[in-house]
Design a protein around this motif. Structure first.
Motif, PDB file in Angstrom:
ATOM      1  N   VAL A 275       7.550 -15.701  12.700  1.00 33.84           N
ATOM      2  CA  VAL A 275       8.327 -14.674  13.397  1.00 33.84           C
ATOM      3  C   VAL A 275       7.657 -13.311  13.295  1.00 33.84           C
ATOM      4  O   VAL A 275       7.621 -12.535  14.262  1.00 33.84           O
ATOM      5  N   THR A 276       7.106 -12.996  12.125  1.00 34.21           N
ATOM      6  CA  THR A 276       6.475 -11.689  11.927  1.00 34.21           C
ATOM      7  C   THR A 276       5.014 -11.652  12.356  1.00 34.21           C
ATOM      8  O   THR A 276       4.406 -10.576  12.343  1.00 34.21           O
ATOM      9  N   GLY A 277       4.448 -12.803  12.703  1.00 32.76           N
ATOM     10  CA  GLY A 277       3.055 -12.826  13.156  1.00 32.76           C
ATOM     11  C   GLY A 277       2.046 -12.669  12.036  1.00 32.76           C
ATOM     12  O   GLY A 277       0.950 -12.143  12.249  1.00 32.76           O
ATOM     13  N   GLU A 308      13.331  -8.334   8.960  1.00 35.16           N
ATOM     14  CA  GLU A 308      13.701  -7.135   9.716  1.00 35.16           C
ATOM     15  C   GLU A 308      12.856  -5.935   9.290  1.00 35.16           C
ATOM     16  O   GLU A 308      12.373  -5.160  10.132  1.00 35.16           O
ATOM     17  N   SER A 309      12.633  -5.772   7.993  1.00 37.54           N
ATOM     18  CA  SER A 309      11.799  -4.671   7.500  1.00 37.54           C
ATOM     19  C   SER A 309      10.370  -4.794   8.005  1.00 37.54           C
ATOM     20  O   SER A 309       9.730  -3.784   8.344  1.00 37.54           O
ATOM     21  N   ALA A 310       9.854  -6.031   8.054  1.00 32.19           N
ATOM     22  CA  ALA A 310       8.488  -6.231   8.548  1.00 32.19           C
ATOM     23  C   ALA A 310       8.367  -5.815  10.011  1.00 32.19           C
ATOM     24  O   ALA A 310       7.388  -5.170  10.411  1.00 32.19           O
ATOM     25  N   HIS A 311       9.368  -6.166  10.820  1.00 32.26           N
ATOM     26  CA  HIS A 311       9.338  -5.764  12.232  1.00 32.26           C
ATOM     27  C   HIS A 311       9.378  -4.234  12.361  1.00 32.26           C
ATOM     28  O   HIS A 311       8.597  -3.638  13.116  1.00 32.26           O
ATOM     29  N   ILE A 312      10.296  -3.595  11.633  1.00 33.67           N
ATOM     30  CA  ILE A 312      10.424  -2.133  11.728  1.00 33.67           C
ATOM     31  C   ILE A 312       9.150  -1.455  11.246  1.00 33.67           C
ATOM     32  O   ILE A 312       8.638  -0.524  11.881  1.00 33.67           O
ATOM     33  N   ALA A 313       8.607  -1.920  10.114  1.00 37.58           N
ATOM     34  CA  ALA A 313       7.392  -1.313   9.570  1.00 37.58           C
ATOM     35  C   ALA A 313       6.215  -1.499  10.517  1.00 37.58           C
ATOM     36  O   ALA A 313       5.410  -0.579  10.703  1.00 37.58           O
ATOM     37  N   GLY A 314       6.101  -2.674  11.120  1.00 37.17           N
ATOM     38  CA  GLY A 314       4.998  -2.907  12.050  1.00 37.17           C
ATOM     39  C   GLY A 314       5.067  -2.007  13.265  1.00 37.17           C
ATOM     40  O   GLY A 314       4.041  -1.470  13.712  1.00 37.17           O
ATOM     41  N   MET A 315       6.268  -1.793  13.788  1.00 45.47           N
ATOM     42  CA  MET A 315       6.391  -0.935  14.966  1.00 45.47           C
ATOM     43  C   MET A 315       6.159   0.532  14.618  1.00 45.47           C
ATOM     44  O   MET A 315       5.536   1.270  15.390  1.00 45.47           O
ATOM     45  N   LYS A 328       3.095  -4.677   7.809  1.00 49.42           N
ATOM     46  CA  LYS A 328       4.049  -5.773   7.971  1.00 49.42           C
ATOM     47  C   LYS A 328       3.980  -6.730   6.787  1.00 49.42           C
ATOM     48  O   LYS A 328       5.005  -7.228   6.311  1.00 49.42           O
ATOM     49  N   ARG A 329       2.792  -6.967   6.298  1.00 48.20           N
ATOM     50  CA  ARG A 329       2.635  -7.868   5.145  1.00 48.20           C
ATOM     51  C   ARG A 329       3.320  -7.283   3.911  1.00 48.20           C
ATOM     52  O   ARG A 329       4.016  -7.979   3.168  1.00 48.20           O
ATOM     53  N   VAL A 384       4.456   4.367   2.087  1.00 44.16           N
ATOM     54  CA  VAL A 384       5.524   5.211   2.642  1.00 44.16           C
ATOM     55  C   VAL A 384       6.250   4.493   3.784  1.00 44.16           C
ATOM     56  O   VAL A 384       7.491   4.529   3.875  1.00 44.16           O
ATOM     57  N   LEU A 385       5.500   3.821   4.637  1.00 46.79           N
ATOM     58  CA  LEU A 385       6.136   3.095   5.742  1.00 46.79           C
ATOM     59  C   LEU A 385       6.963   1.925   5.232  1.00 46.79           C
ATOM     60  O   LEU A 385       8.009   1.592   5.813  1.00 46.79           O
ATOM     61  N   THR A 386       6.528   1.279   4.147  1.00 45.74           N
ATOM     62  CA  THR A 386       7.324   0.202   3.557  1.00 45.74           C
ATOM     63  C   THR A 386       8.642   0.741   3.032  1.00 45.74           C
ATOM     64  O   THR A 386       9.705   0.134   3.218  1.00 45.74           O
TER      65      THR A 386
END
Length: 486
Positions: A275-277, A308-315, A328-329, A384-386
């Motif tokens: 899902v997160t790629g 959900e956090s991985a999607h938000i962080a990736g974007m 994302k990782r 910081v993004l995490t």
């Protein structure tokens, strides 16, 4: 004739000799004359050179004389200027002494008129200048903060809004099953067994307490470990479906259920990666990540929170031009420490970071996991993004539950922190503790004081309380004028 003939050759020889001698003499005379002419020319040239040198020397002496006269004139002029400067210096010294006397007189007059000494006046002036400088500094800081906040808030809103709007996450949290409904009430006796043999075997094998009460058609599974509780639920479900309930079958079905739960955990971890790629992750990390599908945090499913956090962080990383794969990782693995048992001491952030380090994750990912709760200072953009993605996923309204008692304590503490400052009249905790309104007395607190109170309250709240998202501190200074008409 013979005599004449004999004399003739001798005379010829003599005549030839004489001619040769004459030639030699002539050559010698010519050479002497040439030598004399050369000496005469050299002498003439030497005389001319001497005359030229004397003329040049005379010119140089004349030039030197003229320069010496000019230097003497300039020296006389400098002496005259020096004398004039000495006179002016004397006049200036005299005037300076007069000015000092006048200053002393005026200072004495001012001291008598103002009733202050020089030191007292200087101290008062320093205080005035210091107060003015502090006021200007506060105004400058407030203006800088206003601009930075306006620009930062605008950019942050754009990034977070673009990221959240692109994610359609579930609004309801999945809960762990703790109750098992029986097809018939008669099965309770078979589950208990003769003299409680079956229920004791079930609890010993699964490590889960089986509560059989008076609730019709319902038994409860009680255990703090959700994975163990899910294994026990599958075991009980298989036993009820089989109908033969005894200790041997309990052990057999429990082993099958453990295998099934491990398969489901591995499948859940693989689904999260798909899902997160994300690919190329250690199998142990994938399996441990999948076990989080049975864990919750304040009612929020932990695995769903990580995805959900991985999607938000990736974007957000894509919006900022940062490597989205690393972010994302890190966001997907930041809570993996919650899957560890109590046997490993430490916070889940430190445990998860060490677990990821042992299984080959990069230093950027490990640092982001370790710093996502602020236990250490984040040093990279990924960290910081995490943190931001974790706060966005856990802080959105309705995603998590907290006990009423903890909620009330947090609201009370918010009001206590704000009310402890001088000049505060009333404090209101609003929007479920997301905003604090502080009403100050206008005759006690000025505008700059209100700014300082807001900053101090925000800092104290951030230092003392633990909360998802952010809390807005609003200080209200209201002036009221009342007159009566008679």
């Amino acid at each position: 004739m013979k005599l004449a003939t004999g004399v003739g050759p001798t005379a010829a020889v003599l005549s030839v000799s004489l001619l040769c001698l004459l030639l030699l003499v002539l050559v010698a005379v010519l050479m002497v004359s040439q030598s004399r002419a050369a000496r005469r020319r050299s002498a003439e040239e030497a005389v001319r050179a001497h005359e030229l040198a004397e003329g040049h020397a005379a010119q140089l002496r004349a030039e030197l004389d003229r320069r010496e006269e000019r230097l003497s004139e300039e020296l006389r002029h400098l002496h005259a200027q020096e004398a004039g400067l000495a006179l002016r210096s004397a006049e200036l010294d005299k005037r300076q002494s007069e000015v000092r006397a006048l200053e002393a007189q005026s200072q004495g007059a001012l001291e008598r008129a103002a009733g202050l000494t020089v030191d007292q006046a200087r101290a008062e002036l320093v205080q005035t200048v210091e107060a003015e400088a502090r006021r200007e500094a506060v105004l400058a800081v407030r203006e800088i903060e206003r601009r930075a906040k306006a620009e930062g808030d605008q950019r942050a809103r754009e990034i977070i809004a673009a990221s959240i709007q692109r994610l359609a996450g579930e609004q309801t949290a999945e809960t762990v099953v703790t109750a098992f409904r029986l097809p018939s009430e008669d099965l309770k006796g078979r589950i208990i067994g003769r003299e409680g043999r079956n229920i004791r075997a079930f609890e010993a094998v699964t490590g889960v307490n089986l509560v059989v009460d008076d609730t019709p058609g319902l038994v409860q599974l009680s255990c703090f470990d959700p994975v163990r509780r899910e294994t026990a639920r599958l075991t009980l479900e298989a036993l009820v479906a089989d109908g033969r309930i005894h200790p041997v079958r309990i052990e057999e079905f429990h082993q099958r259920s453990r295998t099934e739960v491990e398969r489901l955990c591995l499948r859940a971890g693989e689904d999260a990666l798909v899902v997160t790629g994300i690919d190329d992750m250690h199998p142990e990390l994938v399996r441990t990540l999948g076990t989080l599908r049975y864990r919750t945090s304040y009612g929020q499913n932990v695995l769903g929170h990580l995805v959900e956090s991985a999607h938000i962080a990736g974007m957000m990383a894509a919006e900022l031009g940062v490597d989205a794969g690393v972010v994302k990782r890190a966001a997907l693995l930041h809570d993996i420490g919650k899957a560890m048992s109590h046997e490993i001491a430490g916070s889940h952030a430190a445990i998860g970071a060490e677990f990821a380090r042992r299984h080959g994750e990069s230093a950027e990912v490990v640092h982001a996991i370790e710093a996502h709760h602020g236990e250490i200072d984040p040093r990279t953009v990924e960290a910081v993004l995490t943190q931001a993605a974790d706060a966005c996923s856990g802080g959105r309204p309705g995603v998590r539950r907290e006990s009423l008692e903890a909620y009330v304590r947090r609201l009370e503490r918010l009001e206590e922190i704000a009310a402890a400052h001088d000049g505060v009249a009333k404090v209101f905790a609003m929007r479920a503790g997301r905003e604090v309104r502080v009403m100050v007395q206008p005759e006690v607190v000025d505008d700059l004081g209100a700014q300082l109170i807001a900053r101090e309250v925000a800092k104290q709240v951030a230092d003392e309380l633990t909360f998802p998202g952010q809390i807005r501190i609003t200080v209200v200074r209201e002036s009221r004028v009342t007159e009566f008409a008679r």
